[in-house]
Design a protein around this motif. Structure first.
Motif, PDB file in Angstrom:
ATOM      1  N   ASP A 237       0.837  -1.200   0.000  1.00  0.00           N
ATOM      2  CA  ASP A 237       0.000   0.000   0.000  1.00  0.00           C
ATOM      3  C   ASP A 237       0.871   1.249   0.000  1.00  0.00           C
ATOM      4  O   ASP A 237       2.007   1.232   0.496  1.00  0.00           O
ATOM      5  CB  ASP A 237      -0.920   0.004   1.235  1.00  0.00           C
ATOM      6  CG  ASP A 237      -2.027   1.032   1.101  1.00  0.00           C
ATOM      7  OD1 ASP A 237      -2.525   1.225  -0.025  1.00  0.00           O
ATOM      8  OD2 ASP A 237      -2.405   1.644   2.117  1.00  0.00           O
ATOM      9  N   HIS A 239       0.487   5.674   0.529  1.00  0.00           N
ATOM     10  CA  HIS A 239      -0.290   6.905   0.729  1.00  0.00           C
ATOM     11  C   HIS A 239       0.620   8.110   0.531  1.00  0.00           C
ATOM     12  O   HIS A 239       1.822   8.059   0.795  1.00  0.00           O
ATOM     13  CB  HIS A 239      -0.956   6.926   2.117  1.00  0.00           C
ATOM     14  CG  HIS A 239      -2.186   6.067   2.159  1.00  0.00           C
ATOM     15  ND1 HIS A 239      -3.429   6.524   1.816  1.00  0.00           N
ATOM     16  CD2 HIS A 239      -2.342   4.756   2.469  1.00  0.00           C
ATOM     17  CE1 HIS A 239      -4.312   5.550   1.922  1.00  0.00           C
ATOM     18  NE2 HIS A 239      -3.678   4.453   2.325  1.00  0.00           N
ATOM     19  N   HIS A 271      -3.072  -1.286   6.246  1.00  0.00           N
ATOM     20  CA  HIS A 271      -3.732  -1.624   4.979  1.00  0.00           C
ATOM     21  C   HIS A 271      -2.979  -2.744   4.251  1.00  0.00           C
ATOM     22  O   HIS A 271      -3.603  -3.686   3.740  1.00  0.00           O
ATOM     23  CB  HIS A 271      -3.805  -0.383   4.070  1.00  0.00           C
ATOM     24  CG  HIS A 271      -4.699   0.690   4.609  1.00  0.00           C
ATOM     25  ND1 HIS A 271      -4.916   1.885   3.959  1.00  0.00           N
ATOM     26  CD2 HIS A 271      -5.432   0.745   5.748  1.00  0.00           C
ATOM     27  CE1 HIS A 271      -5.738   2.637   4.672  1.00  0.00           C
ATOM     28  NE2 HIS A 271      -6.065   1.971   5.763  1.00  0.00           N
TER      29      HIS A 271
HETATM   30 MG    MG Z   1      -4.398   2.361   1.868  1.00  0.00          MG
END
Ligand code: MG
Length: 389
Positions: A237, A239, A271
């Motif tokens: 993941d 961000h 995540h």
């Molecule tokens: Mg995420």
């Protein structure tokens, strides 16, 4: 005709310190999960038991909650000073909406085969109770420091649990019983109930001594092709950094010069780990379960995503053996927060600390993480799933 309702009471209130490990044996881990968890999951897997309640020592409540997390059990029943009192409490707790049949079981016998349960329940069609037993094959002697008289093993049985009864009959027998009974069989016989003997099974052995844990571990071993298959899956993941004064990483809030942008709390570590766990049961990804289009997840704390993935794994009969997260960023520094991150993940997943790893790396100032435009996380989860035939 409606089939009879069946309730199982698992007695887990004892101190059980003889098996070693420094905590009650029902909470010691074998095959990556507490013994009690195996006992509950084994009965749930049978399919003929409608509900399960567990009798515990209230002082062990935190251990109990961790042991049965995600299994859908109700409130535990507080035990008494003796096993007999604990069973009585378990029976009385059902009196308001009584089942037709009840199984009384020990948490220390975690590996009861289906055939043993089938035979017990079938025997209750014609009997007040049924108790599984094995014949004695070793020769028996009575003695102290030297052997004395031989004991004839003919007609002797080793009695196991669960012991099955018509609920109303067993409750009445318990209410009438004197203190000091060894098990439900003794109480039922004292009350004149008709109790059948059904086949026991060596696999339903009682974990008592330290070496019994090695035996249980061997039965659950990942190399045993008859029991479990191992699965490993990864997650990834990213961000983007944006305005803010803190980030959430692996469930821990960390002060920082920037925040992370995302629909939820943007915890890339949790995540990635949620995706890894979902991967072990081929259950899609976090976006399938928690769509960004759903307003419920705006700003949501990501621990609930991870807990949901763990619940799905456990509903599939899975045992989470180990999880490993790598955070990829130049800033913030992860080292000072690593211990807290491991503890938080262990708490969310109901794991012991050695089963949780958190690592960090930079990318030598290269790429988007090197330029601190964003932060990435990757994760790996190792799970054992029961083999279905
Ligand atoms: Mg995420």
């Amino acid at each position: 005709m409606k089939p009879p309702s069946v309730h199982a009471i698992i007695v887990a209130a004892g101190a059980g310190l003889r098996a070693g490990g420094g905590l009650p044996k029902q909470y010691r881990r074998v095959g990556g999960a507490p013994l009690l968890r195996h006992a509950v999951m084994r009965l749930q897997a049978h399919g003929g038991i409608d509900a399960i309640s567990v009798v515990i020592n209230p002082a062990d409540r935190a251990l109990y909650d961790a042991a049965v997390a995600g299994l859908g059990l109700g409130e535990p029943v507080a035990g008494g000073a003796t096993r007999q009192q604990s069973v009585r409490h378990g029976l009385e707790a059902l009196a308001a909406s009584p089942p037709d049949l009840v199984l009384v079981h020990d948490a220390a016998r975690a590996f009861v085969p289906d055939a043993m349960l089938d035979a017990l329940l079938a025997a209750l069609a014609d009997n007040d109770g049924a108790v599984p037993a094995l014949t004695v094959v070793d020769s028996l002697r009575r003695g102290d420091t030297h052997y004395r008289a031989a004991v004839d093993r003919d007609g002797l049985f080793r009695v196991q649990t669960p012991q099955a009864f018509r609920y109303a009959a067993l409750l009445a027998a318990h209410r009438a019983a004197a203190d000091g009974a060894t098990d439900e069989l003794a109480i039922a016989m004292a009350a004149g109930l008709n109790v059948a003997v059904t086949p026991g099974d060596e696999r339903a052995f009682k974990v008592t001594e330290p070496q019994d844990f090695a035996k249980a571990e061997a039965m659950l071993s990942a190399d045993s092709p008859t029991a479990y298959a191992s699965r490993a899956a990864s997650g990834f993941d990213v961000h983007r950094f944006g305005p803010g004064d803190h980030v959430w990483l692996c469930g821990v809030q960390i002060p920082h010069t920037h925040g992370l942008i995302g629909h939820s709390d943007a915890d890339a570590g949790l995540h990635a780990l949620t995706d890894a766990l979902l991967g072990t049961i081929s259950a899609g990804d976090i976006g399938d379960h928690f769509p960004p289009s759903d307003a419920r997840w705006r700003g949501a704390a990501s621990d609930q995503f991870l807990a949901h993935a763990a619940t799905l794994v456990r509903a599939a009969g899975g045992i989470i053996d180990h999880v490993d997260v790598t955070l990829i960023c130049e800033r913030p520094k992860i080292g000072p927060h690593r211990a807290a991150m491991r503890q938080r993940i262990a708490a969310i997943l109901g794991l012991a600390l050695p089963q949780v790893s958190v690592k960090a790396t930079t990318t030598e100032m290269l790429g988007f993480t090197g330029r601190s435009e964003g932060l990435a996380a990757q994760a790996m989860a190792s799970v054992r799933l029961p083999l279905k035939d």
